[in-house]
Design a protein around this motif. Sequence first.
Motif, PDB file in Angstrom:
ATOM      1  N   MET A 155       0.834  -1.180   0.000  1.00 17.70           N
ATOM      2  CA  MET A 155       0.000   0.000   0.000  1.00 17.70           C
ATOM      3  C   MET A 155       0.879   1.244   0.000  1.00 17.70           C
ATOM      4  N   LYS A 156       0.589   2.160  -0.874  1.00 20.79           N
ATOM      5  CA  LYS A 156       1.338   3.408  -0.974  1.00 20.79           C
ATOM      6  C   LYS A 156       0.899   4.361   0.137  1.00 20.79           C
ATOM      7  N   LYS A 157       1.882   5.018   0.775  1.00 18.65           N
ATOM      8  CA  LYS A 157       1.570   5.980   1.818  1.00 18.65           C
ATOM      9  C   LYS A 157       0.888   7.201   1.222  1.00 18.65           C
ATOM     10  N   LYS A 158      -0.086   7.742   1.937  1.00 16.67           N
ATOM     11  CA  LYS A 158      -0.804   8.939   1.513  1.00 16.67           C
ATOM     12  C   LYS A 158      -0.075  10.177   2.019  1.00 16.67           C
ATOM     13  N   SER A 159       0.001  11.199   1.176  1.00 17.85           N
ATOM     14  CA  SER A 159       0.672  12.437   1.545  1.00 17.85           C
ATOM     15  C   SER A 159      -0.339  13.497   1.973  1.00 17.85           C
ATOM     16  N   PHE A 160      -0.063  14.124   3.104  1.00 12.86           N
ATOM     17  CA  PHE A 160      -0.889  15.213   3.609  1.00 12.86           C
ATOM     18  C   PHE A 160      -0.279  16.574   3.279  1.00 12.86           C
ATOM     19  N   ALA A 161       0.820  16.606   2.549  1.00 11.03           N
ATOM     20  CA  ALA A 161       1.528  17.859   2.278  1.00 11.03           C
ATOM     21  C   ALA A 161       0.633  18.893   1.595  1.00 11.03           C
ATOM     22  N   LYS A 162      -0.171  18.488   0.635  1.00  5.72           N
ATOM     23  CA  LYS A 162      -1.040  19.426  -0.086  1.00  5.72           C
ATOM     24  C   LYS A 162      -2.079  20.035   0.858  1.00  5.72           C
ATOM     25  N   MET A 163      -2.703  19.219   1.702  1.00 11.26           N
ATOM     26  CA  MET A 163      -3.679  19.719   2.660  1.00 11.26           C
ATOM     27  C   MET A 163      -3.033  20.666   3.657  1.00 11.26           C
ATOM     28  N   ILE A 164      -1.859  20.317   4.122  1.00 16.31           N
ATOM     29  CA  ILE A 164      -1.166  21.163   5.095  1.00 16.31           C
ATOM     30  C   ILE A 164      -0.786  22.498   4.459  1.00 16.31           C
ATOM     31  N   ARG A 165      -0.293  22.496   3.232  1.00 10.51           N
ATOM     32  CA  ARG A 165       0.031  23.761   2.552  1.00 10.51           C
ATOM     33  C   ARG A 165      -1.209  24.632   2.392  1.00 10.51           C
ATOM     34  N   LYS A 166      -2.346  24.022   2.091  1.00 10.93           N
ATOM     35  CA  LYS A 166      -3.578  24.779   1.839  1.00 10.93           C
ATOM     36  C   LYS A 166      -4.095  25.472   3.095  1.00 10.93           C
ATOM     37  N   TYR A 167      -4.011  24.825   4.248  1.00 13.09           N
ATOM     38  CA  TYR A 167      -4.604  25.349   5.477  1.00 13.09           C
ATOM     39  C   TYR A 167      -3.572  25.832   6.494  1.00 13.09           C
ATOM     40  N   ALA A 168      -2.328  25.937   6.111  1.00 16.91           N
ATOM     41  CA  ALA A 168      -1.246  26.242   7.039  1.00 16.91           C
ATOM     42  C   ALA A 168      -1.259  27.693   7.512  1.00 16.91           C
ATOM     43  N   ILE A 169      -0.734  27.875   8.716  1.00 11.41           N
ATOM     44  CA  ILE A 169      -0.496  29.195   9.296  1.00 11.41           C
ATOM     45  C   ILE A 169       0.926  29.203   9.843  1.00 11.41           C
ATOM     46  N   ASP A 170       1.441  30.378  10.128  1.00 10.09           N
ATOM     47  CA  ASP A 170       2.788  30.505  10.675  1.00 10.09           C
ATOM     48  C   ASP A 170       2.751  30.459  12.201  1.00 10.09           C
ATOM     49  N   PHE A 171       3.652  29.691  12.786  1.00 12.97           N
ATOM     50  CA  PHE A 171       3.823  29.651  14.233  1.00 12.97           C
ATOM     51  C   PHE A 171       5.208  29.096  14.527  1.00 12.97           C
ATOM     52  N   GLN A 172       5.539  28.968  15.797  1.00 12.03           N
ATOM     53  CA  GLN A 172       6.848  28.451  16.192  1.00 12.03           C
ATOM     54  C   GLN A 172       6.687  27.301  17.182  1.00 12.03           C
ATOM     55  N   TYR A 173       7.722  26.484  17.261  1.00 14.68           N
ATOM     56  CA  TYR A 173       7.761  25.436  18.276  1.00 14.68           C
ATOM     57  C   TYR A 173       9.181  25.322  18.796  1.00 14.68           C
ATOM     58  N   ALA A 174       9.320  24.728  19.962  1.00 17.96           N
ATOM     59  CA  ALA A 174      10.630  24.441  20.551  1.00 17.96           C
ATOM     60  C   ALA A 174      10.587  23.014  21.080  1.00 17.96           C
ATOM     61  N   LYS A 175      11.519  22.191  20.635  1.00 14.11           N
ATOM     62  CA  LYS A 175      11.561  20.799  21.092  1.00 14.11           C
ATOM     63  C   LYS A 175      11.960  20.726  22.557  1.00 14.11           C
ATOM     64  N   ARG A 176      11.348  19.772  23.247  1.00 12.40           N
ATOM     65  CA  ARG A 176      11.729  19.531  24.640  1.00 12.40           C
ATOM     66  C   ARG A 176      13.091  18.857  24.644  1.00 12.40           C
ATOM     67  N   GLU A 177      14.000  19.433  25.423  1.00 17.21           N
ATOM     68  CA  GLU A 177      15.361  18.902  25.534  1.00 17.21           C
ATOM     69  C   GLU A 177      15.752  18.912  27.001  1.00 17.21           C
ATOM     70  N   ASP A 178      15.513  17.821  27.692  1.00 19.24           N
ATOM     71  CA  ASP A 178      15.884  17.726  29.095  1.00 19.24           C
ATOM     72  C   ASP A 178      17.400  17.614  29.209  1.00 19.24           C
ATOM     73  N   LYS A 179      17.935  18.219  30.268  1.00 17.12           N
ATOM     74  CA  LYS A 179      19.385  18.205  30.508  1.00 17.12           C
ATOM     75  C   LYS A 179      19.644  17.731  31.928  1.00 17.12           C
ATOM     76  N   THR A 180      20.866  17.365  32.201  1.00 17.12           N
ATOM     77  CA  THR A 180      21.266  16.951  33.539  1.00 17.12           C
ATOM     78  C   THR A 180      22.122  18.051  34.146  1.00 17.12           C
ATOM     79  N   ASN A 181      21.779  18.485  35.365  1.00 17.90           N
ATOM     80  CA  ASN A 181      22.563  19.539  36.011  1.00 17.90           C
ATOM     81  C   ASN A 181      23.772  18.938  36.730  1.00 17.90           C
ATOM     82  N   ALA A 182      24.528  19.788  37.413  1.00 18.51           N
ATOM     83  CA  ALA A 182      25.765  19.353  38.081  1.00 18.51           C
ATOM     84  C   ALA A 182      25.506  18.322  39.177  1.00 18.51           C
ATOM     85  N   LEU A 183      24.292  18.286  39.722  1.00 23.11           N
ATOM     86  CA  LEU A 183      23.951  17.325  40.770  1.00 23.11           C
ATOM     87  C   LEU A 183      23.420  16.010  40.204  1.00 23.11           C
TER      88      LEU A 183
END
Length: 123
Positions: free
Chosen positions: A1-29
């Motif tokens: 089965m061929k995968k379906k692409s949502f790229a066309k739908m996303i381009r049609k209804y898209a808006i601009d926004f931002q995101y930041a990935k969660r990146e947990d870190k370890t402190n000195a303790l």
Amino acid sequence: MKKKSFAKMIRKYAIDFQYAKREDKTNALGETVKGFGDKVSVHEVILPYNQGDMPVGANQTVRQSITDAGVVQTTDHVWYSLISVPVGSRVYHNGNEYEVIAVDDYSDYSDVVIYYLKGQTNL
């Protein structure tokens, strides 16, 4: 089965926004500290969404609660995306900040990932 692409739908209804990935870190303790990467600008789809928590059946995507500190607003949204971000990442749109709380990954048969967002303001 061929995968379906949502790229066309996303381009049609898209808006601009931002995101930041969660990146947990370890402190000195050796403790894990919650953190986030740099904000990344994207052009994809964000829509209001009722996750059905409260009030039941009201179909509201924005709810307000009065607390001792003032009015707290809770907002639910859904993000249709072609990129991968971890749960806990932040989304920034129209002065609001949302957290990715759940993911529906349809990569078995399409290129879309659906992220469920929860936002609170005036805390």
